[in-house]
Design a protein around this motif. Sequence first.
Motif, PDB file in Angstrom:
ATOM      1  N   ASP A  60       0.868  -1.179   0.000  1.00 53.67           N
ATOM      2  CA  ASP A  60       0.000   0.000   0.000  1.00 53.67           C
ATOM      3  C   ASP A  60       0.906   1.231   0.000  1.00 53.67           C
ATOM      4  O   ASP A  60       1.582   1.516   0.992  1.00 53.67           O
ATOM      5  CB  ASP A  60      -0.902  -0.023   1.226  1.00 53.67           C
ATOM      6  CG  ASP A  60      -1.859   1.166   1.284  1.00 53.67           C
ATOM      7  OD1 ASP A  60      -1.737   2.089   0.443  1.00 53.67           O
ATOM      8  OD2 ASP A  60      -2.730   1.178   2.171  1.00 53.67           O
ATOM      9  N   ARG A  63       0.937   3.543   2.849  1.00 47.77           N
ATOM     10  CA  ARG A  63       1.495   3.064   4.136  1.00 47.77           C
ATOM     11  C   ARG A  63       2.882   2.470   3.867  1.00 47.77           C
ATOM     12  O   ARG A  63       3.176   1.344   4.233  1.00 47.77           O
ATOM     13  CB  ARG A  63       0.558   2.038   4.765  1.00 47.77           C
ATOM     14  CG  ARG A  63      -0.837   2.570   5.023  1.00 47.77           C
ATOM     15  CD  ARG A  63      -1.757   1.508   5.612  1.00 47.77           C
ATOM     16  NE  ARG A  63      -1.275   1.081   6.928  1.00 47.77           N
ATOM     17  CZ  ARG A  63      -1.131  -0.189   7.289  1.00 47.77           C
ATOM     18  NH1 ARG A  63      -1.392  -1.164   6.411  1.00 47.77           N
ATOM     19  NH2 ARG A  63      -0.710  -0.499   8.508  1.00 47.77           N
ATOM     20  N   TYR A  65       5.719   2.833   5.127  1.00 51.67           N
ATOM     21  CA  TYR A  65       6.559   2.404   6.245  1.00 51.67           C
ATOM     22  C   TYR A  65       6.176   1.018   6.751  1.00 51.67           C
ATOM     23  O   TYR A  65       6.908   0.414   7.535  1.00 51.67           O
ATOM     24  CB  TYR A  65       6.506   3.434   7.371  1.00 51.67           C
ATOM     25  CG  TYR A  65       6.987   4.795   6.926  1.00 51.67           C
ATOM     26  CD1 TYR A  65       8.283   4.973   6.462  1.00 51.67           C
ATOM     27  CD2 TYR A  65       6.137   5.894   6.935  1.00 51.67           C
ATOM     28  CE1 TYR A  65       8.726   6.213   6.031  1.00 51.67           C
ATOM     29  CE2 TYR A  65       6.570   7.139   6.504  1.00 51.67           C
ATOM     30  CZ  TYR A  65       7.863   7.292   6.050  1.00 51.67           C
ATOM     31  OH  TYR A  65       8.290   8.516   5.604  1.00 51.67           O
ATOM     32  N   SER A  66       5.029   0.513   6.298  1.00 51.77           N
ATOM     33  CA  SER A  66       4.656  -0.870   6.612  1.00 51.77           C
ATOM     34  C   SER A  66       5.280  -1.844   5.622  1.00 51.77           C
ATOM     35  O   SER A  66       5.191  -3.064   5.810  1.00 51.77           O
ATOM     36  CB  SER A  66       3.128  -1.026   6.593  1.00 51.77           C
ATOM     37  OG  SER A  66       2.540  -0.234   7.610  1.00 51.77           O
ATOM     38  N   TYR A  87       9.954  -4.407   5.682  1.00 57.42           N
ATOM     39  CA  TYR A  87       9.614  -3.014   5.930  1.00 57.42           C
ATOM     40  C   TYR A  87      10.837  -2.254   6.439  1.00 57.42           C
ATOM     41  O   TYR A  87      11.739  -2.835   7.048  1.00 57.42           O
ATOM     42  CB  TYR A  87       8.447  -2.896   6.913  1.00 57.42           C
ATOM     43  CG  TYR A  87       8.585  -3.692   8.195  1.00 57.42           C
ATOM     44  CD1 TYR A  87       8.950  -3.075   9.392  1.00 57.42           C
ATOM     45  CD2 TYR A  87       8.327  -5.068   8.226  1.00 57.42           C
ATOM     46  CE1 TYR A  87       9.055  -3.794  10.572  1.00 57.42           C
ATOM     47  CE2 TYR A  87       8.433  -5.782   9.398  1.00 57.42           C
ATOM     48  CZ  TYR A  87       8.796  -5.150  10.566  1.00 57.42           C
ATOM     49  OH  TYR A  87       8.909  -5.867  11.743  1.00 57.42           O
TER      50      TYR A  87
END
Length: 298
Positions: A60, A63, A65-66, A87
């Motif tokens: 995603d 997001r 940083y995920s 990550y």
Amino acid sequence: MVQPSTPAFLILLVLLLPGSLPAAPQDAARQAQARPYVETSYLIAPRRVGDFVLHDASYDEGRKYSGAGFRYAVEGHQETRIDVYVYPAGRMPRASALTSGMAGFRADLGRAVDAGTYADLVLGDEQEFALVEDATVAGPDTPGDGNGEALEAILAIAASGNRPSGRKLPMTMTLQPHGWPMQSAGYLFYRQLYYFKVRASAAVERITPADFDVLVDRAARTLVPAIEVANVGACAGSVIHVAADASPEEVARELVMQATEHQGYNCHETAEAAGVGRKSAEAEVVEIAYRAEEWKAP
């Protein structure tokens, strides 16, 4: 054949290591100011590694940083699902990274319990876990008396840097809302400036604990080294710091330690230099771009 017997040989050996020293520290510093430490990371997950087959890749962009997730299945074991999450972690000592990463891992498990995803969560003892099962290399603090032993100790440092270890956390839980008793294991590694987290789970009634343990250990040792993060940015340049009053042996030691650490970041000037195109032929590639303020040189 004459055996080298002076400390100068140790220095020469290190200087021959690829990428161990920058062409000019001033150029590396200017480059670090001109571009982000990491501009782009390419997460490269092979579609097949032995009997492990990639079934899904997820990312995603909102997001980042995920990171990305890669779900693998293993032939003959439909009962077990294996997820590898990759990550960003940043640049830090391996021990600090693992301590911080495992704290985050445990916090995530707690949130899953609070959300009602798991019940009856029981965590086993956290264990050190080597990616190479028979790793027996000497650690970086191996002493050396004399030039031969000093060389052996320095080479052991380089070898140990290529045999990373991580953490393993076995656990059991009840998967809600179905009420299914599950056995599970989590693994965490720090490599290439990223965390690699492996989660594997199976219903208790579908596979014995002993067989499950063997299978998931093999999954971690197979998939984590096979998945690569190729970083592109100013991190490709490195400056090695050595004390002005260091002895020749200390200089050689620092050169090897810092060069090995830097090589482990897997940083390149360009995607072409990293071989991303070639490696993409039989792999899923997730590209994560960063703004200048998101990655900074330490």
